[in-house]
Enzyme design. Structure first.
Site, PDB file in Angstrom:
ATOM      1  N   GLU A  83       0.795  -1.223   0.000  1.00 33.27           N
ATOM      2  CA  GLU A  83       0.000   0.000   0.000  1.00 33.27           C
ATOM      3  C   GLU A  83       0.832   1.280   0.000  1.00 33.27           C
ATOM      4  OE1 GLU A  83      -3.123   0.736  -0.209  1.00 33.27           O
ATOM      5  OE2 GLU A  83      -4.140  -1.187  -0.006  1.00 33.27           O
ATOM      6  N   SER A 343     -33.196 -29.069  50.512  1.00 35.45           N
ATOM      7  CA  SER A 343     -32.426 -29.648  51.621  1.00 35.45           C
ATOM      8  C   SER A 343     -30.980 -29.192  51.667  1.00 35.45           C
ATOM      9  CB  SER A 343     -32.457 -31.178  51.523  1.00 35.45           C
ATOM     10  OG  SER A 343     -33.775 -31.662  51.652  1.00 35.45           O
TER      11      SER A 343
END
Length: 680
Positions: A83, A343
């Site tokens: 680029e 329980s």
């Protein structure tokens, strides 16, 4: 004449150049630079930095923060080679590239190559508008020059890495690598790096999941450029060309979504949230939770919580089986929802009783009918076992013995210990009663796991957390070390569920009233795990029991956590380990503190007629039924004997006539019971 004016012309040119330079500098300095602080996706990461979940930014885009050090250097090299080869040298624009592009355009009559630098691309991405033909380019050039004056090259490149478009709602290289390759950008193959270089030039036309042929062609051009400039070897190029482009987008991780949402809600301004969870374990437990409900009703949900009970760090947190699929109200975090614990509070009651000297694991306790001001607890199967050791009462999860102990301890004290563990229980009536021991309270899975972590931690409370604690709570004593060990030892002797690994884990199951909640919570020497299964709306699940539904998941979760169970610790030196016969007499059989003022448990009781009954006076006598006691029996009416030497427990007594009658029975040991009646 020319010689005389030349110096003046030169000076004028220099002055003009300087003026133009100053004007240009002022023009660049006056550039309005868009905000450089980007809105980025909020991230939630695990204890090792792995991504658990990310959130899109306001416009629905994935823009995950990334720094230059997070990216494979080979990608950066390939990017600048393709680029902007003079990126590290120019000041924002590349005059040589501009001249080359202009000359090629004149020769061919069309645009052959561009002259846009990476800095100019960053300028365009920051402004977010179209380039245009001339005004847009000039604006880009001006902003690029301004950026070069204000930022370093590394900072400009970092902006590009965060803003470059990669198709759809993907922005930035991290979003792209996670979506297309399912990984972070730190390690990339040449083929992956080349594709990522090519995509931002035309992100929609080259999207590999939609246009794989175009994407491959663009990638190969980047690879060729890399080979031309010696960034790739012939071998690298050949291998990269055969690497297929990805044709699907990977979904972004959504691990521990409820925990992530909670962390984000607690600190909405934070960009990154680091949790104590382990991403690998979290994924395993989430799969286990989904498997556990496979083939069951869609309205069912599940929650699993795993933690280190030494530190309190939560390692896995599953709030439901499906966060987004609509199953069982999956958006509800059931690790934090208030439910009846069934329980599962019983171990705390027994540990407190051991501490208070009310009982020992080998103490004998009566499992027989009792009533407390109208409250008559029943065992889950309606049966009574008679006199059994306390350890068996806990192992069998009997209700009557634990209520007897709670009555002696006081439910208010039990509630205080729950709060000392760090829990925030909610009472439906506001005042604790004996039903508290059997699940008559609202409590979350988080709080229950925290309670069991305290028992596993030698009776000292431990603060669960899924983020680092800045100001941890001071530990509080729940029970003594000996009592905590005794309870753990009893629970560890429970056999594993059918088909489960034969690991020795101290665990307890629970089923709430109406089969609304199925629980299993357990611990070994290092970790504690809790499992809840039920319906978030609280409706019953017929036939659901903690032992059947939740316990198998508990053992499977431990197997996902580690290859074998960590042994439980040995008993503390102060632990009293004796048989029933060797215990002090006061501990051999459980008798409440007021037992000296109470009738013996097996004393005679008039079961019928009940006290206060109104009966018709008939010719066939007053039918009377007895329970317990030692025959023969003597019956009195208003103090007068009406029957002696009776050995049957159901007799017909002569009726003394209409009016009020005090009926008394005396057994062979001199123990008695009485009721008052009205005969009509």
């Amino acid at each position: 004449m020319m010689r005389r004016t030349a110096p003046f012309v030169l000076v004028a040119l220099l002055w003009g150049g300087a003026a133009l330079r100053d004007i240009g500098a002022d023009w660049i300095a006056a550039t309005v630079v868009p905000p450089l602080a980007l809105e980025q996706s909020v991230e939630v990461r695990d204890r090792n930095g792995a991504l658990l979940r990310a959130y899109t930014v306001a416009d629905g885009r994935w823009r995950l923060p990334v720094t230059l050090s997070d990216v494979d250097p080979s990608f950066v090299t390939l990017l600048t080679t393709y680029e902007d080869r003079r990126f590290w040298q120019h000041q924002g624009i590349d005059p040589r590239a501009m001249l080359r592009a202009a000359w090629q355009g004149l020769r061919h009559g069309r645009v052959v190559s561009g002259a846009s630098t990476l800095t100019m691309q960053v300028a365009r991405l920051l402004e977010g508008g179209p380039t245009g033909r001339w005004s847009g380019k000039i604006r880009q050039i001006r902003l690029a020059l301004a950026l070069e004056q204000r930022l370093s090259k590394a900072e400009i490149l970092t902006l590009y890495l965060n803003l470059a478009p990669y198709g759809g709602n993907l922005e930035g290289i991290r979003a792209a690598t996670l979506a297309y390759f399912g990984k972070e950008p730190l390690r990339l193959t040449p083929a992956e790096a080349a594709l990522l270089v090519a995509l931002p030039q035309s992100p929609e036309r080259r999207r590999p999941d939609r246009h794989p042929i175009r994407a491959e062609a663009a990638r190969d051009r980047v690879l060729e450029r890399g080979k031309t400039f010696d960034q790739l070897s012939d071998e690298d190029l050949a291998v990269a060309r055969f690497d297929p482009v990805p044709t699907i987008r990977h979904a972004f991780p959504v691990l521990a979504p409820h925990a992530a949402d909670l962390a984000r809600t607690a600190a909405p301004d934070r960009q990154r949230h680091d949790l104590t969870l382990d991403a690998g374990l979290q994924a395993e437990i989430a799969r286990l939770a989904a498997q556990a409900l496979r083939g069951r009703q869609d309205s069912l949900s599940i929650a699993v919580l795993a933690a280190d009970h030494h530190s309190g760090a939560v390692l896995a947190s599953v709030g439901s089986a499906g966060y987004r699929d609509g199953r069982g109200q999956g958006y509800v975090d059931m690790t934090r929802a208030l439910r009846s614990p069934g329980s599962t509070l019983k171990p705390l009651v027994y540990a407190m009783a051991f501490d208070q000297g009310l009982a020992h694991p080998e103490t004998l306790i009566d499992d027989r009918p009792v009533a407390f001001d109208g409250y008559a607890p029943q065992n889950f199967d309606g049966a009574f076992r008679g006199e059994i050791p306390v350890r068996e009462a806990l192992r069998q999860s009997l209700n009557i013995p634990v209520v007897l102990l709670t009555h002696e301890l006081g439910p208010t004290r039990l509630m205080a210990r729950l709060r000392a563990s760090g829990a925030a229980p909610k009472l439906p009536g506001g005042k604790p009663g004996l039903a508290l021991a059997l699940g008559g309270v609202g409590i979350s899975l988080w709080d229950l796991v925290q309670l069991y972590a305290g028992l596993a931690n030698g009776g000292q409370s431990i603060q669960l957390h899924q983020q680092a604690l800045n100001d941890p709570a001071a530990p509080q004593s729940l029970t003594s070390r000996a009592a905590a060990w005794q309870v753990g030892h009893i629970l560890a002797d429970l056999p594993p569920p059918a088909g489960a690994a034969p690991w020795r884990i101290a665990y307890k199951t629970g089923t709430s009233y109406g089969h609304r909640d199925a629980w299993a919570i357990g611990y070994d020497g290092d970790h504690v795990i809790g499992v809840w299964i039920g319906r978030p709306d609280g409706t019953p699940v017929p036939g659901a029991f903690g032992g059947d539904l939740a316990a198998p998941v508990l053992f499977q979760a431990f197997q996902r956590l580690k290859p074998k169970a960590t042994p439980l610790p040995p008993p503390p030196p102060e632990t009293l380990i004796l048989t029933t016969a060797d215990l002090p007499q006061a501990l051999q059989r459980f008798r409440g503190r007021k037992a000296v003022f109470q009738a013996e448990a097996d004393a005679p009781k008039i079961a019928f007629p009940p006290d206060g009954a109104r009966l018709a006076s008939g010719d066939f006598g007053l039918v009377t039924k007895l329970r317990d006691g030692a025959p023969p029996f003597t019956f009195l009416a208003n103090g007068t004997p009406v029957l002696t030497g009776a050995r049957l427990r159901e007799v017909a007594l002569p009726t003394p006539g209409p009016g009020f009658v005090t009926l008394t029975v005396i057994d062979a040991k001199g123990r008695s019971d009485r009721v008052q009646l009205q005969l009509e």
